[in-house]
Design an enzyme around this catalytic site. Structure first.
Site, PDB file in Angstrom:
ATOM      1  N   THR A   1       3.331  -4.777  -1.166  1.00 58.66           N
ATOM      2  CA  THR A   1       4.273  -5.584  -1.920  1.00 58.66           C
ATOM      3  C   THR A   1       4.423  -6.911  -1.198  1.00 58.66           C
ATOM      4  O   THR A   1       3.902  -7.067  -0.099  1.00 58.66           O
ATOM      5  CB  THR A   1       5.620  -4.830  -1.943  1.00 58.66           C
ATOM      6  OG1 THR A   1       5.369  -3.470  -2.278  1.00 58.66           O
ATOM      7  CG2 THR A   1       6.575  -5.395  -2.944  1.00 58.66           C
TER       8      THR A   1
ATOM      9  N   THR B   1       7.916  -2.289   1.862  1.00 61.67           N
ATOM     10  CA  THR B   1       6.573  -2.263   1.303  1.00 61.67           C
ATOM     11  C   THR B   1       5.895  -0.975   1.728  1.00 61.67           C
ATOM     12  O   THR B   1       6.235  -0.394   2.764  1.00 61.67           O
ATOM     13  CB  THR B   1       5.753  -3.488   1.777  1.00 61.67           C
ATOM     14  OG1 THR B   1       4.392  -3.338   1.344  1.00 61.67           O
ATOM     15  CG2 THR B   1       5.761  -3.615   3.295  1.00 61.67           C
TER      16      THR B   1
END
Length: 330
Positions: free
Chosen positions: A166, A231
């Protein structure tokens, strides 16, 4: 309060030929966000700008670099949160939008809702005058090849997930307000409509005083403690509510680094998940930690840029040096 910004470009495996582009991309994003902070701008504006920069960079799994779902389409999630008042906006499974983080902020500021998805998010984007970007323009050749390879009978899509992540940013501004922003294209070859941790935030009004509990997975910001963006494997992050878990440990007295490591260790031992986090607390201390092989990250504090990809790697430049060499590699 001295402003601080920290960004990440995703935890996982970064192939050698993409390392310098990833380093350059996170440093550029951090510099853009820090520029806003240095001019007295808000943490909210800074994290939005930093994430938008990475959405526009094909090195990252967000915006124009997003991976493709099972049908070969881009579907993206994003969230932004203001630590001053706990306002948040998110979108999920959105298509044909160049910068989902901008749309997430509009959800926060222009609606009474916190999350819009798919068709509803598309209609809202039209109402807000956000231009539609043809889906093909968001698809890179790398993403298309990955999608095709994952369709082969002997393919292992889980193996390819290891080099995806991400993008995110956290910041504290000169007034002591914190904010977070996270954006992603999700998992390669995911089921249509799959939503990961990025857009997920839950409100629990029955939490005992002094205040109710917000449960954050992909990002969380609260002036009482700090801000974090996560992430990694989204389903694992959701199971342990990673972002809010980190801030909980900080509220119990842990430093950002210890809280990040403790939470990542818990996710690994409890559900077998790997990932990474960036954190800033309400005094401006920060951390960038990960349990994967790599995570591209950068931070700017006291006009010094720090950045790296591998565990233990930390390069330092002055802001002036970094600005002078931007676009030339680091």
């Amino acid at each position: 309060m001295k402003p601080v910004i920290v960004v990440h470009g995703g935890a996982g495996r970064i192939f050698k030929e993409r390392e310098e582009g990833s380093r350059t991309g996170v440093v550029r994003a951090a510099l853009r966000g820090y520029g806003i902070l240095k001019q007295g701008g808000s943490a909210l504006d800074a994290v939005e700008e930093a994430v938008r920069s990475m959405e526009d960079d094909p090195h990252f799994n967000a915006g124009c670099g997003s991976v493709l779902n099972e049908k070969g389409e881009v579907e993206m999630d994003a969230i932004i949160m203001d630590g001053k008042n706990l306002d948040s906006g998110a979108v999920s499974a959105v298509k044909c939008i160049a910068n989902p983080i901008k749309l997430a902020r509009l959800v926060m500021e222009k609606t009474k809702h916190m999350l819009l998805t798919d068709r509803g998010a598309h209609l809202f984007a039209q109402a807000m005058g956000i231009p539609e970007t043809p889906g093909e323009k968001l698809i890179t050749e790398r993403s298309r090849e990955r999608w095709k390879n994952n369709l082969e009978p002997d393919s292992n899509p889980q193996e390819f997930q290891k080099d995806l992540g991400t993008v995110g940013a956290v910041a504290i501004d000169s007034e002591g307000n914190v904010a977070c922003a996270t954006s992603t294209g999700g998992l390669s070859n995911k089921l249509t409509g799959r939503v990961g941790d990025t857009a997920c935030i839950e409100y629990c009004p029955f939490f005992p005083p002094p205040r109710p509990l917000w449960k954050g997975s992909g990002g969380y910001a609260d002036n009482h403690s700090g801000a974090t963006s996560t992430t990694g494997h989204g389903e694992s992050i959701m199971k342990v509510v990673l972002a809010r878990l980190i801030l909980y440990h900080m509220e119990q007295g842990m430093s950002p680094e210890m809280a990040a490591d403790t939470s990542l260790d818990y996710m690994k031992t409890r559900v077998g998940g790997l990932g990474g986090v960036i954190v800033v607390d309400n005094s401006g201390e920060w951390a960038a930690r990960f349990s994967t092989k790599q995570m591209s990250w950068a931070t700017v504090k006291d006009d010094q840029v720090h950045y790296g990809i591998y565990a233990g790697e930390r390069h330092t430049k002055s802001v002036d040096e970094a600005l002078a060499s931007e676009g030339e590699g680091f």
